[in-house]
Every structure is written in structure tokens, then in C-alpha cells.
Design a protein around this motif. Structure first.
Motif, PDB file in Angstrom:
ATOM      1  N   TYR A 243      37.672  37.545  29.224  1.00 56.26           N
ATOM      2  CA  TYR A 243      39.042  37.463  29.745  1.00 56.26           C
ATOM      3  C   TYR A 243      39.610  36.080  29.460  1.00 56.26           C
ATOM      4  CZ  TYR A 243      42.884  38.588  32.919  1.00 56.26           C
ATOM      5  OH  TYR A 243      44.125  38.871  33.450  1.00 56.26           O
ATOM      6  N   PHE A 244      40.821  36.062  28.909  1.00 50.57           N
ATOM      7  CA  PHE A 244      41.469  34.809  28.525  1.00 50.57           C
ATOM      8  C   PHE A 244      42.772  34.664  29.309  1.00 50.57           C
ATOM      9  CE2 PHE A 244      38.818  36.228  25.099  1.00 50.57           C
ATOM     10  CZ  PHE A 244      38.227  35.077  24.591  1.00 50.57           C
ATOM     11  N   PRO A 245      42.712  34.029  30.484  1.00 47.01           N
ATOM     12  CA  PRO A 245      43.924  33.901  31.301  1.00 47.01           C
ATOM     13  C   PRO A 245      44.901  32.890  30.706  1.00 47.01           C
ATOM     14  CG  PRO A 245      42.115  32.703  32.310  1.00 47.01           C
ATOM     15  CD  PRO A 245      41.534  33.429  31.127  1.00 47.01           C
ATOM     16  N   GLU A 498      29.690  33.168  26.796  1.00 47.43           N
ATOM     17  CA  GLU A 498      29.100  32.263  27.781  1.00 47.43           C
ATOM     18  C   GLU A 498      29.010  30.833  27.247  1.00 47.43           C
ATOM     19  OE1 GLU A 498      25.443  34.193  28.749  1.00 47.43           O
ATOM     20  OE2 GLU A 498      26.384  35.483  30.290  1.00 47.43           O
ATOM     21  N   LYS A 499      28.738  30.686  25.943  1.00 43.31           N
ATOM     22  CA  LYS A 499      28.669  29.351  25.334  1.00 43.31           C
ATOM     23  C   LYS A 499      30.006  28.640  25.444  1.00 43.31           C
ATOM     24  CE  LYS A 499      27.904  27.023  20.888  1.00 43.31           C
ATOM     25  NZ  LYS A 499      27.602  27.225  19.441  1.00 43.31           N
ATOM     26  N   ASN A 500      31.102  29.382  25.228  1.00 44.85           N
ATOM     27  CA  ASN A 500      32.442  28.790  25.294  1.00 44.85           C
ATOM     28  C   ASN A 500      33.019  28.805  26.707  1.00 44.85           C
ATOM     29  OD1 ASN A 500      33.276  28.167  22.392  1.00 44.85           O
ATOM     30  ND2 ASN A 500      32.557  30.276  22.195  1.00 44.85           N
ATOM     31  N   LYS A 501      32.203  29.280  27.668  1.00 42.66           N
ATOM     32  CA  LYS A 501      32.585  29.334  29.079  1.00 42.66           C
ATOM     33  C   LYS A 501      33.834  30.182  29.311  1.00 42.66           C
ATOM     34  CE  LYS A 501      30.391  24.927  30.193  1.00 42.66           C
ATOM     35  NZ  LYS A 501      30.522  23.571  30.766  1.00 42.66           N
ATOM     36  N   TYR A 502      33.936  31.267  28.516  1.00 40.93           N
ATOM     37  CA  TYR A 502      34.992  32.235  28.763  1.00 40.93           C
ATOM     38  C   TYR A 502      34.579  33.111  29.941  1.00 40.93           C
ATOM     39  CZ  TYR A 502      36.414  31.025  23.966  1.00 40.93           C
ATOM     40  OH  TYR A 502      36.793  30.360  22.832  1.00 40.93           O
ATOM     41  N   ARG A 503      35.558  33.645  30.644  1.00 45.73           N
ATOM     42  CA  ARG A 503      35.261  34.551  31.745  1.00 45.73           C
ATOM     43  C   ARG A 503      34.700  35.847  31.158  1.00 45.73           C
ATOM     44  NH1 ARG A 503      40.117  36.184  35.599  1.00 45.73           N
ATOM     45  NH2 ARG A 503      39.338  38.189  36.329  1.00 45.73           N
ATOM     46  N   PHE A 504      33.474  36.197  31.544  1.00 48.49           N
ATOM     47  CA  PHE A 504      32.778  37.336  30.937  1.00 48.49           C
ATOM     48  C   PHE A 504      32.269  38.284  32.021  1.00 48.49           C
ATOM     49  CE2 PHE A 504      28.686  39.270  29.878  1.00 48.49           C
ATOM     50  CZ  PHE A 504      29.009  39.971  28.724  1.00 48.49           C
ATOM     51  N   ASP A 505      32.339  39.584  31.732  1.00 53.45           N
ATOM     52  CA  ASP A 505      31.771  40.557  32.667  1.00 53.45           C
ATOM     53  C   ASP A 505      31.288  41.768  31.884  1.00 53.45           C
ATOM     54  OD1 ASP A 505      30.924  41.699  34.998  1.00 53.45           O
ATOM     55  OD2 ASP A 505      32.826  41.442  36.053  1.00 53.45           O
ATOM     56  N   ASN A 506      30.350  42.501  32.483  1.00 51.78           N
ATOM     57  CA  ASN A 506      29.793  43.678  31.811  1.00 51.78           C
ATOM     58  C   ASN A 506      29.465  44.764  32.831  1.00 51.78           C
ATOM     59  OD1 ASN A 506      26.599  44.477  30.338  1.00 51.78           O
ATOM     60  ND2 ASN A 506      28.539  45.468  29.952  1.00 51.78           N
ATOM     61  N   PRO A 507      30.500  45.478  33.327  1.00 50.71           N
ATOM     62  CA  PRO A 507      30.222  46.631  34.197  1.00 50.71           C
ATOM     63  C   PRO A 507      29.584  47.739  33.369  1.00 50.71           C
ATOM     64  CG  PRO A 507      32.560  46.522  33.678  1.00 50.71           C
ATOM     65  CD  PRO A 507      31.940  45.286  33.097  1.00 50.71           C
ATOM     66  N   LYS A 508      28.384  48.117  33.716  1.00 46.42           N
ATOM     67  CA  LYS A 508      27.588  48.971  32.831  1.00 46.42           C
ATOM     68  C   LYS A 508      27.951  50.450  32.877  1.00 46.42           C
ATOM     69  CE  LYS A 508      23.573  45.943  32.528  1.00 46.42           C
ATOM     70  NZ  LYS A 508      24.202  44.771  33.137  1.00 46.42           N
ATOM     71  N   ALA A 509      28.642  50.888  33.921  1.00 48.43           N
ATOM     72  CA  ALA A 509      28.970  52.316  34.021  1.00 48.43           C
ATOM     73  C   ALA A 509      30.401  52.478  34.514  1.00 48.43           C
ATOM     74  CB  ALA A 509      27.994  53.022  34.951  1.00 48.43           C
ATOM     75  N   VAL A 510      31.346  52.473  33.601  1.00 45.20           N
ATOM     76  CA  VAL A 510      32.758  52.626  33.937  1.00 45.20           C
ATOM     77  C   VAL A 510      33.150  54.089  33.726  1.00 45.20           C
ATOM     78  CG1 VAL A 510      35.114  51.946  33.361  1.00 45.20           C
ATOM     79  CG2 VAL A 510      33.265  50.254  33.277  1.00 45.20           C
ATOM     80  N   GLY A 511      33.674  54.730  34.765  1.00 42.38           N
ATOM     81  CA  GLY A 511      34.092  56.127  34.671  1.00 42.38           C
ATOM     82  C   GLY A 511      35.463  56.256  34.018  1.00 42.38           C
ATOM     83  N   ARG A 512      35.706  57.427  33.408  1.00 40.55           N
ATOM     84  CA  ARG A 512      36.972  57.642  32.700  1.00 40.55           C
ATOM     85  C   ARG A 512      38.163  57.515  33.626  1.00 40.55           C
ATOM     86  NH1 ARG A 512      41.102  57.500  31.248  1.00 40.55           N
ATOM     87  NH2 ARG A 512      42.229  58.562  29.574  1.00 40.55           N
ATOM     88  N   PHE A 513      38.041  57.928  34.861  1.00 45.67           N
ATOM     89  CA  PHE A 513      39.170  57.911  35.782  1.00 45.67           C
ATOM     90  C   PHE A 513      38.981  56.895  36.907  1.00 45.67           C
ATOM     91  CE2 PHE A 513      38.801  62.110  33.847  1.00 45.67           C
ATOM     92  CZ  PHE A 513      40.018  62.149  33.170  1.00 45.67           C
ATOM     93  N   GLN A 514      38.229  55.862  36.591  1.00 50.36           N
ATOM     94  CA  GLN A 514      37.989  54.791  37.557  1.00 50.36           C
ATOM     95  C   GLN A 514      39.251  53.986  37.823  1.00 50.36           C
ATOM     96  OE1 GLN A 514      34.204  52.688  37.056  1.00 50.36           O
ATOM     97  NE2 GLN A 514      35.297  50.766  37.281  1.00 50.36           N
ATOM     98  N   THR A 516      40.395  50.991  37.420  1.00 47.77           N
ATOM     99  CA  THR A 516      40.370  49.527  37.391  1.00 47.77           C
ATOM    100  C   THR A 516      39.023  49.027  36.881  1.00 47.77           C
ATOM    101  OG1 THR A 516      39.609  49.416  39.690  1.00 47.77           O
ATOM    102  CG2 THR A 516      41.981  49.316  39.328  1.00 47.77           C
ATOM    103  N   LEU A 517      39.043  47.825  36.312  1.00 52.32           N
ATOM    104  CA  LEU A 517      37.827  47.189  35.828  1.00 52.32           C
ATOM    105  C   LEU A 517      37.404  46.095  36.809  1.00 52.32           C
ATOM    106  CD1 LEU A 517      38.736  46.784  32.040  1.00 52.32           C
ATOM    107  CD2 LEU A 517      36.982  48.295  32.979  1.00 52.32           C
ATOM    108  N   PRO A 518      36.143  46.046  37.188  1.00 55.00           N
ATOM    109  CA  PRO A 518      35.666  45.017  38.114  1.00 55.00           C
ATOM    110  C   PRO A 518      35.975  43.620  37.594  1.00 55.00           C
ATOM    111  CG  PRO A 518      33.979  46.683  37.768  1.00 55.00           C
ATOM    112  CD  PRO A 518      35.066  46.964  36.773  1.00 55.00           C
ATOM    113  N   GLY A 519      36.527  42.803  38.457  1.00 55.91           N
ATOM    114  CA  GLY A 519      36.782  41.416  38.090  1.00 55.91           C
ATOM    115  C   GLY A 519      38.102  41.174  37.404  1.00 55.91           C
ATOM    116  N   ILE A 520      38.856  42.245  37.073  1.00 50.90           N
ATOM    117  CA  ILE A 520      40.144  42.043  36.405  1.00 50.90           C
ATOM    118  C   ILE A 520      41.276  42.557  37.293  1.00 50.90           C
ATOM    119  CG2 ILE A 520      41.562  42.602  34.397  1.00 50.90           C
ATOM    120  CD1 ILE A 520      39.153  42.576  32.680  1.00 50.90           C
ATOM    121  N   GLY A 521      41.406  43.877  37.412  1.00 52.73           N
ATOM    122  CA  GLY A 521      42.458  44.435  38.252  1.00 52.73           C
ATOM    123  C   GLY A 521      43.844  44.231  37.682  1.00 52.73           C
TER     124      GLY A 521
END
Length: 714
Positions: A243-245, A498-514, A516-521
Motif C-alpha cells: 500500500y502506497f499512501p 519489506e526492504k523498502n518499508k512499504y506497508r505490506f499485508d497478506n490475508p491468506k483467504a479472501v472471499g469473493r464477497f468479503q 473489504t481487505l484487512p488493513g485497507i478498507g
């Protein structure tokens, strides 16, 4: 039709059998390509029974109403709506299998026990009788007079029926749950008996420090195969993203400060610098024209003020300014316009509403409402004691029970302006007629008392925003990152982020009709999810997304694809790896113990590099020196006295146990009490277990992805 209106306001109670907590997925079937094999009006099936588009949209509509009323987001409700419908269908099917029926007479006789009615005394008369005929009359009248309200009732009636079926089904099933005297006596024995043991424990954590164990994907897969029901998975995607704010730079901050200083001291370009916030004679208009925050005319208490003003406002003079100061993402200059003591007023009212008034369910015209209010006002003016009798005509819910009271209010209360104006301009004991957006109020001022000082303040505020230059720098940064990671592995994507200290996330099981993405919204979450589920999407694909309004960028990466079936081992690694690792360790420890063939605990302790210890353990509280070990408790009571047990694979280690003795510690409670307690506990647990069993063993087909992905524009 106050009752029907109350149902609409309390729709959050009508969410289905199971309350699963929170954007509409309204699909126009008329635009669907008829050549596709899936029926566009069917979103899925439960044991062959259709879940239709209309049912799905109705459920979403109800949930959106709830979310809006509670001030919660309306996005991401699709999956919850689906689960509620699936559970409702399962309960209905089981209800019918048992031979139960829900007739119209049963519905109306049972409706008083539904939460929306049972918890509100408005629906009961003074003798406690449910006003079912009044409810029926209101609903019948609304069919012609208020078709929207009637349609809303029909949507919610289905949810009420499902809840009734659940109550009747679970009530019938659990009525057969009993506890025998023998079972209760056994439970008492388990509760009261304490086994005194000596034991040797090979702790998993300590053993792993000397015996490196790596849990492989196959180890995880083997564990999942042993627990297929627990790891039944719906289609999902393993997504990673950086994520690049577009956060404002120091230069953007300085530019905003310069802008607000100019408005504060030098004035606007439109006035050629003649009018500024310091010398303006029309503060509200100046704020409305130049501020990013609107002018709020209410008086507020010091606790409602920005931190910068709280300790200074009491001694400030009218017209005094404060700032510029920073408040979160704003630069603000504040000006004190007025101050006065906040009088509190106790009042009561009778509301005569009309069709079209705010939140009204009344059917009378505005003219008829005015005539009724004038007539009632004349009666009360002649005899103030008639106010209580007039409350029976009030359209305010629970008016009679509450004596029409609205409690203590201040000028800052969230009430209709006309109502507050009447309270401010009339003395204690006054009664009068006042019109607001809600209708006509006959108001009685019961009491008044002086309160704390309140302040009217104008805030000139400017958002500290990212400039075009800053947004372009963020775009350049995100573009460079996607170029560097395109075609690379997930680990390379992660390591570079992670090396460039960018905001990183990896939700491993995202449903099609979820939704929202964790950590973004962000408003781009649903688009990222839809992209990841595209049938053309492959593992390793990347793309860049722009968040509207902020200029933030999201670079997404497809790590894995999970189809419906057993869960992908790596998707649930974080969840089960500790358990599987302990099992791998236990296998190694058991091999070592079995090879040693120890004759005593002392011999085992010496060979295994640990110490012998003692404990007292109970089946109901199977704690061994702070570690919960139910298998150890079972073995302690199962092994013969003073005999070495077989190795026990526990929760925190592998144990060898010798039972020295058993003592009884008689606790209070007779057999009858314990029998009733066990029966009640079993009944409560059974309802949840029955629903889970029905769902685990049902054939559930979900066609939503097929329907939606063929109509992404809808």
C-alpha cells in the motif's frame, strides 16, 4: 400505524435466525445473457432448494437498513446475507421433515414472542395482552396507504417466520434431552474425585530447542485430511498487497498553513484582501465560503472543543481568535462568537404527525393533523390535567408509558430546532403548540435549571492534502515497485516491500464477497477482490489500483487460488502449524520413549533429561501445573494404582504417569440440581451443534461467482 413504523425502525432485530453481524449486490436479471446455463434468478441451492435473487436482495436490503441505522458501513454484507439464507433454508427443511407446520393462526399467536415484539411494551395493553389485532389492522391499512412500508413488512415477515420455525424446531428437539440419575452420579464422581499423580513430562517447546522440526506442506495436508469437516473451504484467494499512501509532504503541510494564514490575516482574493477571517462581520458566511469544515451554529461545552481551546476558552473575550493550530489532518483558526450558560429543560409533548412528515407512519393529511392539534391544544389549555389523556393520541412510540417525556435537554441536544426554540423561549409551566419536521407538538415545559457555560465558535479549517506533485511521486514509487516484482515470486514481492518499508499485508483467504481487505478498507477493496477472482487470473499476476479521493495506490499480487473443497494447507498454516508441529514432535518423543522401555518414572526422567513431578488432577479441571491436559486426566483415572502408564500425547508435551491414590472432595449440590444443570447445558449446546451438523452435511451450491463474474458491470 405506529406499530408498523416501529418495526421499520427496529429492523436490526429482523436479520434472520442467527445474528451474524454487517453494499448492496442488486443484480438486474433482465440484462443477463440468456445463453448462459446458470439461471440468473437463482444464486444458489441448499439441498436442491433455490436461493433466489429476490430472497438474496431482500436479505441484503434488511441488513443495509440495520447498518445505516447503526451508522455502520454498508459494504461487505454479501457473505453474511448468504450465510443467513443458508441457515434459514436448513432450519425450514428440518422443520418440515419433523412434521411441524407454521399455519397463519400459529404465526399470529406466536408473533408476540419474537424479540422485536417481546422486548417492547408498546405492543401490549395495560393488562399485558398483546395487541395483535391492532398490528393486523395497521398492516392491512398500510397496503394501500403506505405501499413502501407494506413491502418492508413482507420482507421482514419471512425472517420472523424462520425464527419461529427455529424456536419450534429446537424446542421440540431439546424437549427430548434428559439426564439419567446414573449419568448425574457419574458426573458428580468426575467432579469430586481427585487423582494424586507422579509424572514425567517431555515438553514440546523444550524438546524442539534440541530437535529442529520443520512442518512441511504435506504435514499440514495430512492433518487437514484427518479433519475434513473442520477444514471445508469455500472459494477464496490468497492475496498480497503493498500500500502506497499519498500522505501530504512537509511542503504540502507548509502550503496549507500558508493558505489558512492568508485567509486569516490577509483576506480572500475575491475581496481583494479587504475581508479576512479576523475582520469579517459575517463569520458564518466567511466559513461556509472558505473553510473545508462547515459552520456549526450550536453552542457547545468545553469538552466538545478541540484540545487547543479547552483550557483557554473560559477567559477568552468575544471575537478573540486562536490559531492557526493543527487538529488531526486540519489546520484551524477558531473565533469565539458568543457564550452563554446552558440551561437544561425538562419537557414532555404530544406529537400529532401526518403523512409525509419525517419518520412518520401516520396516514392523516397535514391539514387534518393541524386541526387535531389545535383542538387538543384548546382542551389542554382549558384543563391542563387533560394532557395525560391527550397522550393516547400521540404518534410518538410509547408516549403513554413515558408520559410523553423527552427528559432533560439543552440547546445543544440533537432535537428538532423548532422544539428547542420553544423550550428556550418559554418559562417553566408553559404549554404551547409548535410545528417541526416531525409534525405538530403540544409541549409542556416541566422544569428548568441553569447549567455550565457553553460557547458558539466559528472554525476556519483547511485539510492538509497531498499535492499533485506528491501524488505523482506516489504513482512513480508504486509503478517502479510493480515493474520490479512483475513475474517474480511471492517471496521476492514480500521481501522487496519489506526492504523498502512499504506497508505490506497478506490475508491468506479472501472471499469473493468479503467486500473489504484487512488493513485497507478503501473504496478499491471490492475491485481488488473482483480482479483476483477473475477467471483469467493466474498465480503471480500483479496490478495497480488507485484509491479515489486520496490518490493512494495499491499493488496487488495473487499468491494462491483456493477452489471450493478442502482448505489449501498454506492458507491455514498460521492456524494449524503449532498443532501439527506438536504432533510431529510427539511422534519423535514417542519413538524415543518406546525404544527405552522404562520400568519407572525415575529411570524415564533420567533417560529423557527431565525431572519427576507431582500433581493433583480432576476430570472436570484437568490442569497439570497450569497446563490443561484432558488426556492426562483420563489416563490418571484409567491406569491401575502405582502402575506406569503408556506414553500420553498431551497438549503441551508427552507424559508418563503413575497414579498414587484417589481422594474425594465432596462439593455442594444434590443429584437433582446437577441433573437439571446437565440437562440445561446439553440443551443449549445441542441447538448450536444441530445447526452445524445440518450445514456440514448439506449439499450447498453457490452460483454467485458465476452470475456476478458474467455481469461485472452490474
Amino acid at each position: 400505524m405506529a406499530i408498523l413504523g416501529e418495526i421499520r425502525k427496529r429492523s436490526w432485530l429482523l436479520l434472520g435466525v442467527i445474528a451474524l453481524g454487517l453494499f448492496a449486490f442488486l443484480f438486474n436479471a433482465d440484462t443477463f445473457d440468456k445463453l448462459f446455463s446458470k439461471n440468473p434468478n437463482v444464486f444458489g441451492q441448499v439441498n436442491g432448494e433455490d436461493i433466489t435473487r429476490d430472497e438474496y436482495n431482500d436479505q441484503l436490503f434488511i441488513m443495509q437498513q440495520q447498518a445505516q441505522q447503526q451508522g455502520q458501513p454498508t459494504k461487505g454484507l454479501e457473505e453474511q446475507a448468504w450465510q443467513i439464507l443458508v441457515q434459514s433454508k436448513l432450519i425450514k427443511q428440518q422443520f418440515e421433515k419433523t412434521g411441524l407446520t407454521l399455519s397463519d393462526d400459529t404465526f399470529w399467536s406466536q408473533i408476540q414472542y419474537d424479540p422485536i415484539f417481546a422486548q417492547n411494551q408498546q405492543y401490549f395493553d395495560e393488562k399485558g395482552n398483546f395487541k395483535v389485532q391492532q398490528l393486523k389492522t395497521d398492516i392491512e391499512k398500510s397496503q394501500a396507504a403506505q405501499p413502501e412500508a407494506y413491502s418492508f413488512w413482507l420482507k421482514n415477515k419471512k425472517a420472523i417466520e424462520y425464527r419461529m420455525m427455529a424456536r419450534m424446531l429446537f424446542g421440540n428437539v431439546t424437549s427430548g434431552i434428559t439426564t439419567s440419575k446414573k449419568e448425574a452420579e457419574l458426573m458428580v464422581k468426575f467432579r469430586d474425585e481427585m487423582a494424586n499423580i507422579d509424572f514425567v513430562k517431555v515438553d514440546y517447546l523444550e524438546f524442539s530447542k534440541k530437535n529442529n522440526v520443520k512442518v512441511t506442506t504435506q504435514d499440514l495436508a495430512d492433518y487437514i485430511k484427518l479433519h475434513p469437516t473442520r477444514f471445508k473451504a469455500t472459494a477464496s484467494r490468497n492475496i498480497a498487497y503493498a500500500y502506497f499512501p499519498a500522505a501530504p509532504s512537509a511542503q504540502d503541510d507548509a502550503a496549507t498553513l500558508n493558505e489558512i494564514n492568508k485567509l486569516f490575516l490577509k483576506g480572500t482574493d475575491a475581496s481583494n484582501g479587504a475581508e479576512n477571517f479576523q475582520n469579517t462581520t459575517n463569520d458564518s458566511m466567511f466559513v461556509e465560503l472558505n473553510s473545508d469544515v462547515p459552520f456549526i451554529p450550536q453552542y457547545v461545552s468545553p469538552t466538545q472543543l478541540p484540545t487547543e481551546l479547552k483550557d483557554k476558552i473560559a477567559t477568552a473575550a468575544i471575537g478573540q481568535t486562536f490559531g492557526p493550530y493543527k487538529e488531526q489532518t486540519l489546520y484551524v483558526v477558531s473565533k469565539l462568537l458568543d457564550k452563554k450558560a446552558s440551561d437544561s429543560t425538562l419537557s414532555k409533548h404530544i406529537l400529532i404527525s401526518y403523512k409525509g412528515a419525517e419518520r412518520s407512519t401516520a396516514t392523516r393529511t397535514k391539514e387534518a393533523a393541524k386541526k387535531t392539534a389545535d383542538s387538543l391544544m384548546a382542551v389542554i389549555k382549558a384543563d391542563p390535567a387533560k394532557f395525560a389523556e391527550g397522550l393516547k393520541l400521540s404518534d410518538e412510540p410509547n408516549a403513554v408509558e413515558r408520559n410523553g417525556s423527552v427528559g432533560w435537554t439543552t440547546p445543544e441536544s440533537q432535537f428538532a430546532p423548532g422544539y428547542l426554540s420553544f423550550l428556550a423561549n418559554n418559562a417553566k409551566g408553559s404549554t404551547g403548540l409548535q410545528e417541526t419536521a416531525f409534525g405538530y407538538h403540544i409541549i409542556n415545559v416541566e422544569d428548568k435549571k441553569s447549567g455550565a457555560m457553553t460557547y458558539k465558535i466559528a472554525h476556519l479549517a483547511k485539510n492538509i492534502k497531498a499535492s499533485d506533485k506528491t501524488e505523482n511521486q506516489v504513482l512513480t514509487q508504486a509503478t517502479r515497485f510493480i515493474q520490479q516484482t512483475q513475474g517474480k515470486s511471492f517471496n521476492q514481492f514480500k521481501n522487496l516491500a519489506e526492504k523498502n518499508k512499504y506497508r505490506f499485508d497478506n490475508p491468506k483467504a479472501v472471499g469473493r464477497f468479503q467486500g473489504t481487505l484487512p488493513g485497507i478498507g478503501s473504496d478499491k477493496d471490492a475491485e481488488v477482490i473482483a480482479w483476483a477472482f477473475d477467471k483469467k487470473r493466474e498465480i503471480g499476476d500483479t496490478d495497480i489500483f488507485t484509491v479515489e479521493g486520496t490518490g493512494d495506490r495499491i499493488v496487488a499480487y495473487v499468491v494462491g487460488k483456493q477452489d471450493e473443497g478442502l482448505a489449501d494447507p498454506e492458507t491455514v498454516r498460521d492456524q494449524i502449524e503449532p498443532i501439527v508441529k506438536n504432533k510431529v514432535l510427539a511422534k519423535k518423543i514417542l519413538e524415543k520413549i518406546n525404544a527405552g522401555k522404562y520400568a519407572s518414572l525415575d529411570q524415564a526422567a533420567k533417560a529423557l533429561g527431565t525431572t519427576k513431578a507431582s500433581a493433583t488432577i480432576n476430570v472436570f479441571n484437568p490442569s497439570v501445573n497450569g497446563a490443561m491436559e484432558p488426556k492426562v486426566a483420563g489416563a490418571a483415572f484409567g491406569v491401575a494404582a502405582n502402575k506406569l502408564s503408556q506414553p500420553i500425547e498431551g497438549m503441551t508435551g508427552v507424559y508418563l504417569v503413575v497414579k498414587k491414590s484417589v481422594t474425594t472432595n465432596k462439593l455442594p449440590g444434590d443429584i437433582k440440581q446437577i441433573t437439571e444443570s446437565i440437562t440445561q447445558q446439553n440443551s443449549q449446546q445441542f441447538t448450536g451443534a444441530l445447526l452445524k451438523s445440518l450445514q456440514d452435511n448439506a449439499k450447498i451450491e453457490d452460483y454467485r461467482i458465476d452470475v456476478w463474474d458474467r455481469n461485472p458491470q452490474q
